[in-house]
Design an enzyme around this catalytic site. Sequence first.
Site, mmCIF file in Angstrom:
data_model
loop_
_atom_site.group_PDB
_atom_site.id
_atom_site.type_symbol
_atom_site.label_atom_id
_atom_site.label_comp_id
_atom_site.label_asym_id
_atom_site.label_seq_id
_atom_site.Cartn_x
_atom_site.Cartn_y
_atom_site.Cartn_z
ATOM 1 N N HIS A 30 -2.729 2.913 19.689
ATOM 2 C CA HIS A 30 -2.215 4.223 20.096
ATOM 3 C C HIS A 30 -1.047 4.124 21.080
ATOM 4 O O HIS A 30 -0.189 5.009 21.119
ATOM 5 C CB HIS A 30 -3.351 5.035 20.730
ATOM 6 C CG HIS A 30 -3.162 6.513 20.664
ATOM 7 N ND1 HIS A 30 -4.203 7.399 20.471
ATOM 8 C CD2 HIS A 30 -2.058 7.285 20.745
ATOM 9 C CE1 HIS A 30 -3.737 8.643 20.448
ATOM 10 N NE2 HIS A 30 -2.431 8.599 20.619
ATOM 11 N N GLY A 80 -1.630 16.225 10.992
ATOM 12 C CA GLY A 80 -2.114 15.722 12.267
ATOM 13 C C GLY A 80 -3.077 16.674 12.938
ATOM 14 O O GLY A 80 -2.991 17.888 12.762
ATOM 15 N N PRO A 114 1.032 8.726 1.525
ATOM 16 C CA PRO A 114 1.787 9.976 1.451
ATOM 17 C C PRO A 114 2.791 10.070 2.597
ATOM 18 O O PRO A 114 2.472 9.739 3.738
ATOM 19 C CB PRO A 114 0.701 11.050 1.575
ATOM 20 C CG PRO A 114 -0.556 10.384 1.094
ATOM 21 C CD PRO A 114 -0.431 8.960 1.567
ATOM 22 N N LEU A 117 4.170 12.807 3.817
ATOM 23 C CA LEU A 117 3.863 13.956 4.660
ATOM 24 C C LEU A 117 2.362 14.012 4.908
ATOM 25 O O LEU A 117 1.567 14.048 3.961
ATOM 26 C CB LEU A 117 4.332 15.245 3.979
ATOM 27 C CG LEU A 117 4.188 16.540 4.783
ATOM 28 C CD1 LEU A 117 5.042 16.488 6.054
ATOM 29 C CD2 LEU A 117 4.593 17.741 3.931
ATOM 30 N N GLY A 118 1.986 13.997 6.173
ATOM 31 C CA GLY A 118 0.574 14.015 6.519
ATOM 32 C C GLY A 118 0.232 15.182 7.423
ATOM 33 O O GLY A 118 1.101 15.934 7.866
ATOM 34 N N VAL A 161 0.851 -1.193 0.000
ATOM 35 C CA VAL A 161 0.000 0.000 0.000
ATOM 36 C C VAL A 161 0.888 1.246 0.000
ATOM 37 O O VAL A 161 1.898 1.296 0.706
ATOM 38 C CB VAL A 161 -0.930 -0.009 1.232
ATOM 39 C CG1 VAL A 161 -1.628 1.339 1.420
ATOM 40 C CG2 VAL A 161 -1.960 -1.128 1.108
ATOM 41 N N LYS A 198 -6.470 5.820 15.320
ATOM 42 C CA LYS A 198 -5.844 4.984 16.345
ATOM 43 C C LYS A 198 -6.866 4.494 17.358
ATOM 44 O O LYS A 198 -7.803 5.215 17.717
ATOM 45 C CB LYS A 198 -4.767 5.781 17.086
ATOM 46 C CG LYS A 198 -3.767 6.507 16.192
ATOM 47 C CD LYS A 198 -2.815 7.359 17.009
ATOM 48 C CE LYS A 198 -2.057 8.338 16.138
ATOM 49 N NZ LYS A 198 -2.913 9.428 15.627
ATOM 50 N N ASP A 211 -4.183 12.319 9.811
ATOM 51 C CA ASP A 211 -3.996 11.455 10.968
ATOM 52 C C ASP A 211 -4.820 11.961 12.140
ATOM 53 O O ASP A 211 -4.678 13.109 12.564
ATOM 54 C CB ASP A 211 -2.513 11.440 11.364
ATOM 55 C CG ASP A 211 -2.291 10.741 12.694
ATOM 56 O OD1 ASP A 211 -2.355 9.499 12.724
ATOM 57 O OD2 ASP A 211 -2.065 11.433 13.710
#
Length: 290
Positions: free
Chosen positions: A105, A17, A12, A14-15, A9, A72, A42
């Site tokens: 988490h 948050g 990206p 860079l995400g 899979v 999470k 995220d």
Amino acid sequence: MNITLNNGVTMPALGFGVFQAAPEETVDAVGSALEVGYRLIDTAAAYGNEREVGEAIRRSGISREEIFIETKVWISDFGYDETLHAFDKSAGKLGVDRLDLFILHQALPTRFDLTLGAYKALETLLADGRVRAIGVSNFMADHLARLAAETSIVPAVNQIEVHPYFQQREVQRADAVAGTVTQAWSPIGGITAYRDGGASAFDDETLKAIGAAHGKSPAQVMLRWHLQQGRSALPKSVRPARIAENFDVFDFALSEDELAAIDALDTGVRRGPEPEVVTLETFGRVIPEA
């Protein structure tokens, strides 16, 4: 820029948050992030803003298939059946049928039996096609080893505190050996600015000098450092200008000397909670239904 996870899979690198983003701020913040170009969002059940993340994604008009959603399971929902239900709660709040990445988490070392049950539920969700990838967060090397001994699927991601002042190299090495992507929370050292007890990475003279050489901010330098070293990074902000600045990191490159200079900033001081102190007694909380 994408990272290919150990099951093929793509995610990206860079995400965006949303930790500490109040629900009333989250819709606009995620909307700004999507408008700028972020495609990894995220969140977490414990953040209390999954519903608003889902609303922002729907309002954006961007195809669901183009957005990578990561969330999470909180420790209160660890255990096999409990974690299966945690998926229903998170997916319901987000308004989706499938999650792109679903992770535990915390390691919850004092009740690792519940951690193992939770991870086995993630394996079931993956096999059933309800999630595309599974992983963990805040797992140290010994936790990863214990998990590997009892489960069959290597985590695709381990999300941990990583910034120039705290690099967790032992954990990063364990991730690399296993084929797990290290994903950085507080990647620009934001936690060094809002937690008492030390210098802020934003004021670091080395990072400022490197940034000046490239016409970039210290935050942009730190994000580029993560990307060039193969990590995923999750900066967060609710300010549109800062959200855009943090995404503007694809038009320059750090030299080997600059990367080494940033590596040399490690203090070894954790600013988030020690994994061993995260227990049901101290951190347990009820996660509401969808």
